[in-house]
Every structure is written in C-alpha cells, then in structure tokens.
Design an enzyme around this catalytic site. Structure first.
Site, PDB file in Angstrom:
ATOM      1  CD  GLU A   1      -1.183   0.579   3.210  1.00 19.44           C
ATOM      2  OE1 GLU A   1      -1.208   1.558   3.233  1.00 19.44           O
ATOM      3  OE2 GLU A   1      -1.126   0.428   4.739  1.00 19.44           O
TER       4      GLU A   1
ATOM      5  CE  LYS B   1      -6.789   7.411   5.470  1.00 15.40           C
ATOM      6  NZ  LYS B   1      -6.787   7.287   7.142  1.00 15.40           N
TER       7      LYS B   1
ATOM      8  CB  SER C   1     -10.529   1.066   9.252  1.00 13.59           C
ATOM      9  OG  SER C   1     -10.166   1.317   8.332  1.00 13.59           O
ATOM     10  CB  ALA C   2     -13.362   1.975   4.617  1.00  8.55           C
ATOM     11  CG  ASP C   3      -8.262  -0.624   6.324  1.00 16.70           C
ATOM     12  OD1 ASP C   3      -8.523   0.045   5.362  1.00 16.70           O
ATOM     13  OD2 ASP C   3      -7.169  -0.219   6.464  1.00 16.70           O
TER      14      ASP C   3
ATOM     15  CE  LYS D   1      -3.649   1.867  11.114  1.00 15.59           C
ATOM     16  NZ  LYS D   1      -4.509   2.702  10.408  1.00 15.59           N
TER      17      LYS D   1
ATOM     18  CG  ASP E   1     -13.282   6.148  12.513  1.00 16.33           C
ATOM     19  OD1 ASP E   1     -13.721   5.319  11.830  1.00 16.33           O
ATOM     20  OD2 ASP E   1     -13.003   7.219  12.563  1.00 16.33           O
TER      21      ASP E   1
ATOM     22  CB  VAL F   1      -4.994  -1.619   4.068  1.00 12.44           C
ATOM     23  CG1 VAL F   1      -6.044  -3.013   4.169  1.00 12.44           C
ATOM     24  CG2 VAL F   1      -4.337  -1.822   4.795  1.00 12.44           C
TER      25      VAL F   1
HETATM   26  N1  PSU Z   1      -0.818   1.392   9.219  1.00 12.79           N
HETATM   27  C1  PSU Z   1       0.536   2.145   9.563  1.00 12.79           C
HETATM   28  N2  PSU Z   1       0.192   3.138   9.058  1.00 12.79           N
HETATM   29  C2  PSU Z   1      -1.000   4.066   8.191  1.00 12.79           C
HETATM   30  C3  PSU Z   1      -2.146   2.923   8.516  1.00 12.79           C
HETATM   31  C4  PSU Z   1      -1.903   1.812   8.445  1.00 12.79           C
HETATM   32  O1  PSU Z   1       1.316   1.887  10.475  1.00 12.79           O
HETATM   33  O2  PSU Z   1      -0.702   4.619   7.779  1.00 12.79           O
HETATM   34  C5  PSU Z   1      -2.905   2.832   7.951  1.00 12.79           C
HETATM   35  C6  PSU Z   1      -3.128   2.073   6.336  1.00 12.79           C
HETATM   36  O3  PSU Z   1      -2.999   2.791   4.835  1.00 12.79           O
HETATM   37  C7  PSU Z   1      -5.026   1.954   6.735  1.00 12.79           C
HETATM   38  C8  PSU Z   1      -5.639   2.651   6.888  1.00 12.79           C
HETATM   39  O4  PSU Z   1      -5.170   1.178   5.539  1.00 12.79           O
HETATM   40  O5  PSU Z   1      -3.945   3.697   7.697  1.00 12.79           O
HETATM   41  C9  PSU Z   1      -6.664   3.262   7.829  1.00 12.79           C
HETATM   42  O6  PSU Z   1      -6.840   4.015   8.065  1.00 12.79           O
HETATM   43  P1  PSU Z   1      -8.710   4.056   8.441  1.00 12.79           P
HETATM   44  O7  PSU Z   1      -8.596   3.558   9.940  1.00 12.79           O
HETATM   45  O8  PSU Z   1      -8.909   5.903   7.984  1.00 12.79           O
HETATM   46  O9  PSU Z   1      -9.184   3.748   7.247  1.00 12.79           O
HETATM   47 MN    MN Z   2     -12.522   6.069   9.371  1.00 16.18          MN
END
Ligand code: PSU
Ligand code: MN
Length: 304
Positions: free
Chosen positions: A27, A88, A140-142, A159, A138, A108
């Site tokens: 990614e 992003k 994540s769309a992941d 994370k 909240d 992701v």
């Molecule tokens: N893990 C890391 N650093 C990051 C991310 C993950 O150590 O920057 C990123 C990845 O791209 C993951 C995203 O898909 O953060 C998730 O963001 P959100 O919670 O807004 O979906």
């Molecule tokens: Mn989010």
C-alpha cells in the site's frame, strides 16, 4: 490468470516480471500519510528489499495523477515520499481521485480493491484499520473491503490505537479468515501479545496457500488475513503503548480530529509519546510482513 482490466496501469518494470515472478502488492498510504519523511523512504526501501530477497517482485499500489497504478516508481514515487499534495484514498475515493487526476495514496481498503481489479493475490501492509475506540462511531473501510477482496493480506494485526477485541469480532462477522503466523494470538501491531486467541495458527506458508486455494475454490468472497507479531527486537511493551495511545486519544479529542485524519493523527501522536520507538517498530514490522508475504506469494505460484 485473471482478466486484465484497462482501469489499472502496470508500471513497465512490474509488467515485465509478472509472468515469471510472484508479485507482492504494497500500500502507499503508509508511505504518504502513516510515516513521516524521511523514514518513509527507508520503509519503502526495506519492504522492497525484503520482497526481492525472497524471490518476489514488489508493486506499490497508488493512484498516480488520476491513474490507478500497480508499481509506483521513479519520479512518481518521489512525489509520494515528499507527501505534499498526496491525498489519502480509501476504496470509495478511487473513482473520484481518478476523475480529478489526483495523486492518491491508497489505504488497505483501496489497495485491496486494486488487487482485486488487477488480479493480485498477495498483499502486505503494517496494520489494518479497524473499529476505533472513541469518541464517535468510526470503523475503517479496511474491514468491509477485507470482507469482499479474495486476497492474502499479511499484517501485524490491527493498529494499537484501535479497539482490538471489537475489530477481531468484526472480522469474524464479516467472514474474514484470520490465521496466526508463528502465533496463536491476534498481535497488537506495536506489541506481540494481546491475549486475543485465534482459532488458526501455523508457521508454514504452504498451509496458508492450501487454505487460500480451498477458500477460492469455494467462491468465498473475502480475504485471508495472515497476522504475525512484530519482530521481538523492535516490539514495544504493552503498558508503554497503552499509555501513549491514551495520550494520543486525549490529544485527538482536544484537537477535534475526525474522519480520514484520525488514523494519521493518532499514529503521529503515538510516535511523539514513545519518542520514536513506535516508528522503529513500525518499520521493522513492515519489513517483516513484506518478507512473509513474499514467501507466501512464491509458495502460491509454485502451487498454482
Ligand atoms: N498502518 C500504519 N500506518 C498507516 C496505516 C496503517 O502503520 O498509515 C494506514 C493504512 O493505509 C490503513 C489506514 O488502511 O491507515 C486506515 O485508515 P482509516 O482508519 O482512516 O481507515
Ligand atoms: Mn474512519
């Protein structure tokens, strides 16, 4: 072999190797938003070397000036490592980023969507997004993209800033298989242990490949999430991480951060709170995950 789609451009370097070598997708949001410069450059270099060292070809995914791309390289990569003017991009943003000709670093979720479009089977990242702890709802769309992208995804869990039990429950609801590699616990990204037990564990890439083939043969829609703990010499102590996360969450509350900015904000705050130790761990686990993904990708090809 999957059908190629014109919607995705392959860099000449990756296209030249795709017949003969296994490919590991990587990614780009972690490079342009998750990590600060200049260590994002080290991260890219270490992941690339780890994949190549195990006989596979790395391909960073991104939207390059509006073009969904497999293989972010050269001047384009330099722009992304510079971070300025790079958006992003989550899965829902792909079409818009393309329509507007943006430079978009794929999370992701967006990377999984591109893997599916391009027919890439193996993807490595640091940690997936998941269910946030607070303040507002909240998620994540992941997670949803993992549920509908049949891709082996290698990571160090979700994370540490997240609600890990809730994230693991959600993966189960969504039918995402989670396989521990060298562990029977869901790792905590910066930490090796969380006490969250997994029902599947192995230390053999061939097991992952076999499971993936059956998964695919059954027409299962989702990912196979392979999780391994961060390398022991770089992993952080759980109490240190928890204290840093609490500080980071408080800072996010004060600053009123919302939406896509939340994850980069929290990661940067944790980095300050741990005096850079989290950065060291982040780089080490990205490299280790890229290496494991390459081993699995090579085994996958041998077995095809
Ligand atoms: N893990 C890391 N650093 C990051 C991310 C993950 O150590 O920057 C990123 C990845 O791209 C993951 C995203 O898909 O953060 C998730 O963001 P959100 O919670 O807004 O979906
Ligand atoms: Mn989010």
């Amino acid at each position: 072999m999957h059908a190629l789609t014109r919607a995705v451009r392959w860099s000449p370097a990756v296209a030249a190797l795709r017949r003969d070598r296994a490919i590991v997708a990587l990614e780009s949001s972690v490079l342009a938003q998750g990590l600060p410069a200049p260590v994002n450059r080290d991260a890219e270099r270490r992941m690339r070397a780890a994949v190549e060292g195990h006989g596979a070809t790395p391909a960073v995914l991104a939207v390059v000036r509006g073009v969904p791309t497999v293989g972010l390289e050269g001047d384009d990569l330099e722009r992304f490592l510079g971070r300025d003017g790079v958006t992003k991009v989550s899965a829902r943003d792909l079409g818009w980023a393309a329509a507007r000709g943006l430079d978009g670093a794929t999370t992701v979720a967006a990377s999984l969507a591109l893997c599916t479009a391009a027919g890439l089977d193996v993807f490595a990242t640091g940690g997936i997004g998941g269910v946030h702890r607070e303040p507002a709802f909240d998620e994540s769309a992941d997670l949803l993209e993992l549920a509908r992208s049949p891709v082996i995804t290698v990571c160090a869990g979700a994370k540490s800033i997240l609600d890990l039990p809730a994230t693991l429950e959600r993966l189960e609801s969504y039918g995402v298989a989670v396989i521990g590699f060298g562990t029977d616990e869901f790792p905590g990204f910066f930490t090796r242990h969380t006490g969250l037990r997994l029902s599947a564990a192995t230390d053999d890439p061939a097991d992952v490949v076999r499971a993936f083939h059956v998964h695919r043969a059954l027409g299962r829609p989702g990912a196979l999430l392979v999780v391994q703990p961060p390398p022991a010499d770089a992993a952080l102590d759980a109490s240190l991480v928890e204290a840093a996360v609490q500080q980071a969450l408080a800072a996010a509350r004060t600053a009123g951060v919302t939406g896509a900015a939340v994850t980069p904000f929290l990661l940067a705050a944790v980095e300050r709170e741990t005096a850079g130790a989290s950065l060291h761990a982040n780089l080490a686990l990205l490299e280790a995950n890229a290496a494991l993904a390459a081993r699995i990708a090579v085994a996958c090809r041998g077995d095809a």
